[in-house]
Design an enzyme around this catalytic site. Sequence first.
Site, mmCIF file in Angstrom:
data_model
loop_
_atom_site.group_PDB
_atom_site.id
_atom_site.type_symbol
_atom_site.label_atom_id
_atom_site.label_comp_id
_atom_site.label_asym_id
_atom_site.label_seq_id
_atom_site.Cartn_x
_atom_site.Cartn_y
_atom_site.Cartn_z
ATOM 1 N N CYS A 131 -21.598 -6.360 -26.439
ATOM 2 C CA CYS A 131 -22.288 -5.154 -25.977
ATOM 3 C C CYS A 131 -23.809 -5.302 -25.785
ATOM 4 O O CYS A 131 -24.230 -5.906 -24.820
ATOM 5 C CB CYS A 131 -21.941 -4.004 -26.921
ATOM 6 N N GLU A 139 -15.171 -3.784 -28.131
ATOM 7 C CA GLU A 139 -15.957 -3.747 -29.373
ATOM 8 C C GLU A 139 -15.395 -2.650 -30.296
ATOM 9 O O GLU A 139 -14.913 -1.631 -29.817
ATOM 10 C CB GLU A 139 -17.418 -3.420 -29.016
ATOM 11 N N LYS A 174 -22.279 -10.173 -33.991
ATOM 12 C CA LYS A 174 -23.249 -9.607 -33.034
ATOM 13 C C LYS A 174 -24.684 -9.879 -33.500
ATOM 14 O O LYS A 174 -25.065 -9.533 -34.626
ATOM 15 C CB LYS A 174 -23.013 -8.103 -32.908
HETATM 16 N N1 LIG Z 1 -23.622 0.240 -27.541
HETATM 17 C C1 LIG Z 1 -24.360 -0.863 -27.380
HETATM 18 O O1 LIG Z 1 -24.344 -1.766 -28.225
HETATM 19 C C2 LIG Z 1 -25.231 -1.042 -26.187
HETATM 20 C C3 LIG Z 1 -25.473 0.063 -25.227
HETATM 21 O O2 LIG Z 1 -24.784 1.084 -25.165
HETATM 22 C C4 LIG Z 1 -26.608 -0.127 -24.325
HETATM 23 O O3 LIG Z 1 -27.214 -1.213 -24.336
HETATM 24 O O4 LIG Z 1 -26.957 0.795 -23.572
#
Ligand SMILES: NC(=O)CC(=O)C(=O)O
Length: 272
Positions: A152, A40, A111
């Site tokens: 993520c 990401e 996302k």
């Molecule tokens: N960084 C993210 O988008 C998600 C994350 O770090 C988490 O769900 O914990």
Amino acid sequence: MKIALVQMNTKQDKAKNLNDITNFIEEAASEGAELVSLPEYCTYMGKDEDKVKHAESIPNGETFELLSNLAKTHSIFIHVGSILEEYNNEKSYNTSFIINPHGEIIGKYQKIHLFDIEIEGVSKYMESNSIINGTSPKMIDLPVGKAGLSICYDMRFPELYRGYALEGAKILFIPAAFTRYTGMLHWELILRARAVENQCFVIAAGQFGENLPGKECFGSSMVIDPWGMVISRASEGTGVIYANLDMDLVDKARTSIPSLQNRKPEYYKELS
Ligand SMILES: NC(=O)CC(=O)C(=O)O
């Protein structure tokens, strides 16, 4: 299919990040990877107020152009975990896409679930201050089977992946910049759960280390098979890891424990 996952430490210098990406992809291609997955925010991680000026058009921006050429040169698939995509003067999309060996985009995903959280005394993230959420899931066809795209924080919403599995996905992409604090307990646990409950391969390339002052990512990029086994895992730092996807394992898991077929949603649909 031999795949490579790139674990990065992306910061504010976009030119350096693009140079790192090029070197990692060339290394992976020379090792025979047929698909390279990036994390990401692979091209830029910086302050919220600077994000809009680093947002690009997809497919007309510099990142697409660079990666499209690399995909063609090495005849590989490139999964771009995510970059900032143009939306308006205040916000961008956090967008993932896949380029085929002809240099063409075969799928793009913005996302859906933005990371807006506060853990008292530990950390606060408000991704929606600078990012606008997407509204559509996206599946793509790879030579080895269908795959579902996500990014993520999406991983905490199992409904998305169940939907992908029911639509025929055998691979789930979950590129990330997962925080170090949450990662210690949740990263592997959630990724393996998504693999086991959907009997899919999970491909999760992550950011590692401090990307912004006081903001650290967990790393531990990994590939998990449909039985829940971690078949490749990155150690601390940046670098490339490899795995072979034996797609027969998907059918084997689904035949041994036919939980996708044994669902009885008619009895609990009221709950949602
Ligand atoms: N960084 C993210 O988008 C998600 C994350 O770090 C988490 O769900 O914990």
